[in-house]
Design a protein around this motif. Structure first.
Motif, mmCIF file in Angstrom:
data_model
loop_
_atom_site.group_PDB
_atom_site.id
_atom_site.type_symbol
_atom_site.label_atom_id
_atom_site.label_comp_id
_atom_site.label_asym_id
_atom_site.label_seq_id
_atom_site.Cartn_x
_atom_site.Cartn_y
_atom_site.Cartn_z
ATOM 1 N N ASN A 1 2.078 8.597 8.754
ATOM 2 C CA ASN A 1 3.328 7.852 8.814
ATOM 3 C C ASN A 1 2.673 6.815 8.742
ATOM 4 O OD1 ASN A 1 5.710 8.750 9.954
ATOM 5 N ND2 ASN A 1 5.736 6.746 11.165
ATOM 6 N N ALA A 2 1.574 6.025 8.293
ATOM 7 C CA ALA A 2 0.998 5.071 8.259
ATOM 8 C C ALA A 2 0.707 4.600 6.234
ATOM 9 C CB ALA A 2 -0.833 4.427 9.196
ATOM 10 N N SER A 3 0.692 6.331 6.028
ATOM 11 C CA SER A 3 0.417 6.273 4.562
ATOM 12 C C SER A 3 2.062 5.737 4.100
ATOM 13 C CB SER A 3 0.012 7.179 3.774
ATOM 14 O OG SER A 3 -0.112 8.136 3.474
ATOM 15 N N THR A 4 3.135 6.225 4.090
ATOM 16 C CA THR A 4 4.655 6.301 4.806
ATOM 17 C C THR A 4 4.811 4.458 4.597
ATOM 18 O OG1 THR A 4 4.417 8.228 5.167
ATOM 19 C CG2 THR A 4 6.895 6.949 4.511
ATOM 20 N N ALA A 5 4.433 4.084 5.384
ATOM 21 C CA ALA A 5 4.669 2.652 5.584
ATOM 22 C C ALA A 5 4.175 1.892 4.964
ATOM 23 C CB ALA A 5 4.643 1.605 6.666
ATOM 24 N N GLY A 6 2.751 2.041 3.885
ATOM 25 C CA GLY A 6 2.029 1.723 3.208
ATOM 26 C C GLY A 6 2.674 1.784 1.866
ATOM 27 N N GLY A 7 2.934 2.709 1.492
ATOM 28 C CA GLY A 7 3.896 2.717 0.138
ATOM 29 C C GLY A 7 4.764 2.638 -0.007
ATOM 30 N N LEU A 8 5.267 1.790 1.000
ATOM 31 C CA LEU A 8 6.332 0.784 0.553
ATOM 32 C C LEU A 8 5.976 -0.706 0.156
ATOM 33 C CD1 LEU A 8 8.322 0.814 4.101
ATOM 34 C CD2 LEU A 8 9.272 1.626 1.803
ATOM 35 N N VAL A 9 4.840 -0.921 0.364
ATOM 36 C CA VAL A 9 4.263 -2.406 0.049
ATOM 37 C C VAL A 9 4.336 -2.134 -1.480
ATOM 38 C CG1 VAL A 9 2.379 -3.733 -0.349
ATOM 39 C CG2 VAL A 9 2.300 -2.589 1.182
ATOM 40 N N PRO A 10 4.085 -0.927 -2.759
ATOM 41 C CA PRO A 10 4.232 -1.199 -4.143
ATOM 42 C C PRO A 10 5.676 -0.740 -4.658
ATOM 43 C CG PRO A 10 3.487 0.907 -3.554
ATOM 44 C CD PRO A 10 3.164 -0.016 -2.394
ATOM 45 N N LEU A 11 6.313 0.124 -3.776
ATOM 46 C CA LEU A 11 7.571 0.338 -3.298
ATOM 47 C C LEU A 11 8.197 -1.407 -3.817
ATOM 48 C CD1 LEU A 11 9.932 1.891 -4.493
ATOM 49 C CD2 LEU A 11 10.416 2.906 -1.709
ATOM 50 N N LEU A 12 8.649 -1.960 -2.860
ATOM 51 C CA LEU A 12 9.045 -2.901 -2.716
ATOM 52 C C LEU A 12 9.139 -4.490 -3.018
ATOM 53 C CD1 LEU A 12 10.034 -3.145 1.158
ATOM 54 C CD2 LEU A 12 11.166 -2.573 -0.600
ATOM 55 N N THR A 13 7.655 -4.555 -3.621
ATOM 56 C CA THR A 13 6.758 -5.744 -4.468
ATOM 57 C C THR A 13 6.552 -5.352 -5.981
ATOM 58 O OG1 THR A 13 4.704 -5.179 -3.651
ATOM 59 C CG2 THR A 13 5.994 -6.447 -1.732
ATOM 60 N N LEU A 14 6.417 -3.655 -6.164
ATOM 61 C CA LEU A 14 6.730 -4.293 -7.645
ATOM 62 C C LEU A 14 7.422 -2.673 -8.192
ATOM 63 C CD1 LEU A 14 2.342 -3.495 -7.397
ATOM 64 C CD2 LEU A 14 3.934 -5.853 -8.490
ATOM 65 N N GLY A 15 8.220 -2.470 -7.489
ATOM 66 C CA GLY A 15 9.351 -1.399 -7.742
ATOM 67 C C GLY A 15 8.479 0.516 -8.059
ATOM 68 N N LEU A 16 7.350 0.247 -7.974
ATOM 69 C CA LEU A 16 6.472 0.843 -8.515
ATOM 70 C C LEU A 16 6.479 2.191 -6.819
ATOM 71 C CD1 LEU A 16 3.153 0.235 -9.896
ATOM 72 C CD2 LEU A 16 4.937 1.190 -10.815
ATOM 73 N N PRO A 17 7.203 3.642 -7.603
ATOM 74 C CA PRO A 17 7.135 4.381 -6.085
ATOM 75 C C PRO A 17 5.412 5.506 -6.769
ATOM 76 C CG PRO A 17 8.155 5.108 -8.101
ATOM 77 C CD PRO A 17 7.934 3.977 -8.426
ATOM 78 N N THR A 18 5.194 5.732 -5.092
ATOM 79 C CA THR A 18 3.823 6.155 -4.855
ATOM 80 C C THR A 18 4.028 8.097 -4.684
ATOM 81 O OG1 THR A 18 2.985 5.655 -3.246
ATOM 82 C CG2 THR A 18 2.271 4.445 -4.576
ATOM 83 N N THR A 19 4.983 8.185 -3.577
ATOM 84 C CA THR A 19 5.121 9.026 -3.445
ATOM 85 C C THR A 19 6.954 9.540 -3.801
ATOM 86 O OG1 THR A 19 6.355 8.512 -1.483
ATOM 87 C CG2 THR A 19 3.854 8.805 -1.020
ATOM 88 N N ALA A 20 7.166 11.309 -3.371
ATOM 89 C CA ALA A 20 8.410 11.720 -4.108
ATOM 90 C C ALA A 20 9.558 10.871 -2.767
ATOM 91 C CB ALA A 20 8.440 13.111 -3.659
ATOM 92 N N THR A 21 9.038 10.680 -2.474
ATOM 93 C CA THR A 21 9.923 10.121 -0.849
ATOM 94 C C THR A 21 10.647 8.738 -1.839
ATOM 95 O OG1 THR A 21 9.065 11.473 1.041
ATOM 96 C CG2 THR A 21 11.000 10.126 1.327
ATOM 97 N N ALA A 22 9.559 7.742 -2.275
ATOM 98 C CA ALA A 22 9.703 6.319 -2.889
ATOM 99 C C ALA A 22 10.117 6.470 -3.108
ATOM 100 C CB ALA A 22 7.728 5.832 -2.444
ATOM 101 N N ALA A 23 10.059 7.712 -4.741
ATOM 102 C CA ALA A 23 10.158 8.008 -5.874
ATOM 103 C C ALA A 23 12.302 7.936 -5.859
ATOM 104 C CB ALA A 23 10.026 9.133 -6.850
ATOM 105 N N VAL A 24 12.554 8.333 -4.635
ATOM 106 C CA VAL A 24 14.313 9.274 -3.746
ATOM 107 C C VAL A 24 14.556 7.275 -3.879
ATOM 108 C CG1 VAL A 24 15.305 10.131 -2.622
ATOM 109 C CG2 VAL A 24 13.295 11.513 -3.544
ATOM 110 N N MET A 25 13.593 7.082 -3.012
ATOM 111 C CA MET A 25 14.160 5.181 -2.552
ATOM 112 C C MET A 25 14.801 4.742 -4.052
ATOM 113 S SD MET A 25 13.973 5.048 1.264
ATOM 114 C CE MET A 25 13.697 3.378 1.966
ATOM 115 N N LEU A 26 13.859 4.855 -4.739
ATOM 116 C CA LEU A 26 14.197 3.779 -5.368
ATOM 117 C C LEU A 26 15.026 3.877 -5.934
ATOM 118 C CD1 LEU A 26 12.614 1.028 -7.470
ATOM 119 C CD2 LEU A 26 11.550 2.839 -8.584
ATOM 120 N N ALA A 27 15.536 5.362 -6.616
ATOM 121 C CA ALA A 27 16.851 5.628 -7.676
ATOM 122 C C ALA A 27 17.384 5.249 -6.769
ATOM 123 C CB ALA A 27 16.366 7.072 -7.789
ATOM 124 N N ALA A 28 17.739 5.513 -5.183
ATOM 125 C CA ALA A 28 19.210 4.550 -4.426
ATOM 126 C C ALA A 28 18.955 3.494 -4.793
ATOM 127 C CB ALA A 28 18.588 4.263 -2.395
#
Lengths: 168, 542
Positions: B308-335
Motif C-alpha cells: 500500500n505504501a508503494s501504491t501511495a508513493g506511485g502517486l507522487v510521479p503520477l500527479l507531479t510529473l504525469g509519469l505512471p510507474t504501475t499498471a494501476t497508475a497508468a489506468v488512472m492516467l488514462a482516466a
C-alpha cells in the motif's frame, strides 16, 4: 524457465510469436514509408521517424526472440487463481467465446445493447461451461437491461436501443 | 506549511455529503471488484471507469481514489483466502497469509492486512502531501529533454525490472508503443497505421487498450485454461486481532511503509521487489522464526503495508510529473486524459481543487476502507465463491460496455477483441502486460517531447542531453541496462553461488521467498558471534 506443466512443442509455437513480431514490424515500416513528408512540418523530426524506429525495433526484437527460443529460452505462462496449466489450450471454449463477442459487435447497433449484451453474457457463460440456462438467461437480461437504464438515466450515455425502441 | 493549507482546502472539497458518497461508493465497488478472482487493481479501475463518465471531474476522481485503494485491498483478501494470487503485488502476502488462513487465523491475517494497509496508506499519503509540492517546484524547471529522459527511464525500468526476460519486456514495450502510434500525428496531421479506417484516426483509446489487455485478455486466457474444479476457499469470520497480534504487527507495518514508499516513487516497476524485501526483512527480525512458512503474522503485516505504501508513493510521479510507474497508475492516467486533464506540475497550479480534493479523498478512502473491511470480511469471502463462468462472462460484458461507452462505435469493440487476443498471446508466452500499457500511454507523449527538444536544438541530437538532469538520467539508464553484465563479470566473483536472487523475476522471487520461509531457522547457539557475523538468511556463507 519452462515448468514441467508447460505443454510440449511450446518452443515451436513461440517462434510463431517471433514471426508475428516480424510481420508487424514490416507492416509498421511499410506504413511509415507511405507517410508523405509534408511542408507543414515543424521541427527537424517528422511523422515518419518514430514509426521507422519502432518498426525496426520490432524486426530486431523478433530476431532476438527467435535466437532466445532456439537457445532454449521460454516465456513463462501466466498463472492465476482459476488457471490450470496442466491441460493444453481449450480452443473450443475460446472460439465459442470469441463468437459470442463478435455477435455483440455485429448486433449492437442493429438490435440494441439490451439484446446483444444479453447474448454476449449468455454466450460467454455457456462457452465457459455453465449449463444453468434459465438462471443465466435471467441474469443476462437483468444485466443488459439494467446497464442500459443505468447508462441512460444515471450517466446520460445513450447505448443503442435498437429494436426495443419505444419499449425501453 | 503551504501544503497543509492546500490539504485543508482539499478536505473542504472532499467532505461534502455528495463527494463523501462517491468516495464510499468507490471503496465499496473497488473492494468488491478487486476481491473477485482474476481481477487486479488495474482491471478494477478500468472496469469501473465508465461509471464515472456522467460525473464532473472532481467527483469522478474522488470516486477513483476510493476504487484505487479498494481494488488494492480486495486483491490481498483474494490472495489470503485463495492462495494463488492473480496479481504480482500480493504474491508475497499469499505465502504466509494463506497458511494463516489454513490454520484458522484467516481473520487475523485479514485484520493485519487491513490495518497495515490503512497505516501505510495514511503515512504514504502524508508523505505525498509534503513531497508533491517540492517535486512540483523541480518539475516546473524541467524542459522537453528532461521529460523525454524521464519517460525513457520509465520505459527501461519497467521492462528491466518486471518479468522473466528482458527481451520479452522490451517486446511488450514496443508493442505498446506501436499501438500508441495509431492515429493522426498531431503536429503534421498525417495518418499513421490507421489503414483508412476513420474510427482509428483519433487513435486507440488507452482505456480500450487497458480493458483489452487486462479484462478481455485475462478472460480469454482463463477460458483457455479454466480450472474445472474451483480452488479451495477458506471460510472466515470478521477480521480481528488480539493483543499479541498487535504487538507483532506494528513494527512490520512501519518498516513496510518505509520500504514501500520510496520504491513507489521511483519508476522501478511496481511492488514485487519491495514486498519481497519486506518479507525477507521481517523473517530476519522476527522473534518467532519457527512460524515463518507456517503462517507468521509478520509475513502478512510487512508486505501488505509495503504494497500500500508503494501504491501511495506511485502517486507522487503520477500527479507531479504525469509519469505512471504501475499498471494501476497508468489506468488512472488514462482516466485523467479522458477528462482532458494532463497530470503534471501545472495541474497543481491550474486545478488545485481537483488535485487536493483527490489527495484528501485518499485519506478518506483509507478510513472508509478500514471501517468497511474489518466487519465485511466474511461477505468478501463469499464473493470468492461466484461461479467462474458467470464471473468471466461478467468481465467480458462490462469490458464491452465500457469500450462502447468510450468510443461509441462497434469498431471499438473489434479493437477491444484484437487487443484482448494480443493480451491472451502475451500471457501465453510470458510477455509482461505492464510495459505494454505504459508504452501505450507514455509513447505519444514521449514522441512529442522528443520532437520538441530536437526542434529547440535545431535537429542537433545534443538537444536531448543538454541539461544536468537528462545527463544524470541517461547515466542511470545505462547502469540499469548494463547491470546484468556488471552482475555477471564483477559481482559474482565476490559472491558465493549459494543462492542467486534473480532480480525482477516474479515467480522466481516467490519461489525464493517460499524457500526462505521453509528454511528452518535454528536458535543460534552463540548470538553474540552471529551479530558480528551478520545473521544473513539470504546469503549463506560457505
Amino acid at each position: 524457465m519452462t515448468s514441467e506443466t508447460a505443454p510440449k512443442g511450446q518452443g515451436r509455437s513461440e517462434l510463431g510469436v517471433a514471426l508475428f513480431l516480424l510481420a508487424l514490424g514490416v507492416l509498421v515500416l511499410v506504413d511509415a514509408a507511405g507517410i508523405p513528408e509534408t511542408a507543414g512540418q515543424t521541427g527537424p523530426v517528422g511523422p515518419k521517424a518514430v514509426p521507422f524506429v519502432l518498426g525496426a525495433a520490432l524486426v530486431v526484437l523478433s530476431i532476438l526472440l527467435a535466437i532466445d527460443v532456439l537457445r532454449g529460452g521460454r516465456g513463462e505462462q501466466e498463472m492465476g487463481e482459476d488457471v490450470d496449466l496442466s491441460h493444453g489450450t481449450d480452443w473450443r471454449t475460446v472460439l465459442i467465446l470469441v463468437g459470442a463477442f463478435l455477435a455483440n459487435v455485429v448486433l449492437i447497433e442493429r438490435v440494441g445493447w439490451a439484446i446483444s449484451g444479453a447474448i454476449l453474457f449468455f454466450g460467454t457463460a455457456f462457452a465457459l461451461g455453465s449449463r444453468h440456462f434459465i438462471r443465466d438467461a435471467l441474469i443476462a437480461i437483468a444485466l443488459s437491461v439494467g446497464s442500459w437504464y443505468l447508462f441512460a438515466l444515471g450517466l446520460g450515455i445513450e447505448l443503442p436501443v435498437g429494436v426495443l425502441k419505444g419499449i425501453l | 506549511m503551504e501544503a497543509l493549507g492546500d490539504l485543508i482546502n482539499g478536505f473542504a472539497t472532499a467532505l461534502t455529503p455528495v463527494n463523501l458518497l462517491y468516495a464510499f461508493l468507490g471503496v465499496l465497488l473497488g473492494t468488491a471488484i478487486g476481491v473477485l478472482p482474476g481481477i487486479g487493481p488495474a482491471m478494477a479501475v478500468a472496469l469501473l471507469l465508465p461509471l464515472t463518465f456522467g460525473l464532473d471531474a472532481t467527483a469522478a476522481f474522488i470516486m477513483f481514489a476510493g476504487i484505487f485503494y479498494g481494488g488494492a485491498y480486495g486483491g490481498s483478501t483474494t490472495s489470503i483466502l485463495l492462495n494463488t494470487p492473480g496479481e504480482s503485488s500480493s504474491v508475497v502476502t499469499a505465502i504466509e497469509g494463506n497458511k494463516m488462513a489454513k490454520r484458522g487465523r484467516g481473520a487475523q491475517a485479514l485484520a493485519t492486512a487491513a490495518i497495515g494497509s490503512f497505516i501505510a496508506g495514511i503515512i504514504g499519503t502524508l508523505l505525498l502531501v509534503f513531497l508533491a509540492p517540492t517535486v512540483v517546484d523541480i518539475a516546473l524547471q524541467l524542459g522537453a529533454a528532461d521529460y523525454f529522459a524521464l519517460m525513457v527511464l520509465a520505459f527501461v525500468a519497467v521492462t528491466s525490472v518486471l518479468g522473466a526476460s528482458r527481451i520479452r519486456g522490451f517486446i511488450s514495450l514496443v508493442l505498446g508503443l506501436t499501438i500508441g502510434l495509431v492515429g493522426i500525428d498531431l503536429s503534421t496531421g498525417q495518418q499513421r497505421l490507421t489503414f483508412g479506417v476513420p474510427q482509428l484516426a483519433d487513435g486507440i483509446s488507452v482505456i480500450v487498450v487497458a480493458m483489452g489487455l487486462f479484462a478481455v485478455g485475462e478472460a480469454l486466457w482463463i477460458a483457455a485454461h479454466l480450472r474445472r474444479r474451483p480452488a479451495e476457499i477458506i471460510p472466515v469470520g470478521p477480521a480481528r486481532m488480539n493483543k499479541q497480534d498487535w504487538s507483532r504487527s506494528w513494527k512490520p507495518w512501519l518498516r513496510g511503509t518505509g520500504i514501500g514508499f520510496p520504491f513507489g516513487v521511483i519508476p522501478a516497476g511496481g511492488a514485487e521487489i519491495p514486498t519481497f524485501l519486506s518479507y525477507v526483512t521481517e523473517k530476519k527480525l522476527t522473534k518467532y522464526p519457527g512460524e515463518f512458512g507456517h503462517g507468521a503474522i509478520e509475513g502478512v503485516a510487512g508486505p501488505e503495508a509495503t504494497n500500500n505504501a508503494s501504491t501511495a508513493g506511485g502517486l507522487v510521479p503520477l500527479l507531479t510529473l504525469g509519469l505512471p510507474t504501475t499498471a494501476t497508475a497508468a489506468v488512472m492516467l488514462a482516466a485523467f486524459q479522458q477528462y482532458g486533464i494532463v497530470p503534471g506540475p501545472l495541474l497543481f497550479e491550474n486545478e488545485p481543487e481537483l488535485v487536493w480534493g483527490l489527495i484528501a479523498s485518499l485519506f478518506i478512502g483509507n478510513v472508509i476502507l478500514l471501517v468497511l473491511n474489518l466487519p465485511l470480511a466474511p461477505v468478501w469471502a463469499k464473493l470468492l465463491r461466484i461461479p467462474r463462468p458467470l464471473l468471466y462472462a461478467g468481465i467480458l460484458f462490462f469490458a464491452s460496455l465500457g469500450a462502447f461507452a468510450v468510443g461509441g462505435s462497434p469498431v471499438d469493440l473489434l479493437v477491444l477483441l484484437i487487443v484482448g487476443l494480443l493480451g491472451m498471446m502475451m500471457r501465453r508466452y510470458g510477455l509482461p502486460i505492464v510495459p505494454a500499457i505504459i508504452g501505450v500511454i507514455l509513447g505519444p507523449r514521449a514522441e512529442v517531447e522528443m520532437r520538441r527538444a530536437l526542434q529547440i536544438s535545431g535537429g542537433d541530437i545534443s538537444g536531448l542531453v543538454n541539461t544536468p538532469l537528462s545527463i544524470a538520467i541517461y547515466t542511470i539508464i545505462a547502469l540499469v541496462l548494463l547491470w546484468p553484465l556488471v552482475n555477471r563479470f564483477v559481482i559474482r566473483r565476490f559472491r558465493t553461488p549459494a543462492r542467486e536472487v534473480p532480480v525482477g523475476h516474479t515467480h522466481a522471487l516467490v519461489e525464493l521467498a517460499e524457500e526462505i520461509a521453509e528454511e528452518p531457522v535454528e536458535p543460534e547457539p552463540s548470538r553474540a558471534a552471529s551479530t558480528t557475523d551478520r545473521p544473513d538468511s539470504t546469503e549463506r556463507l560457505p
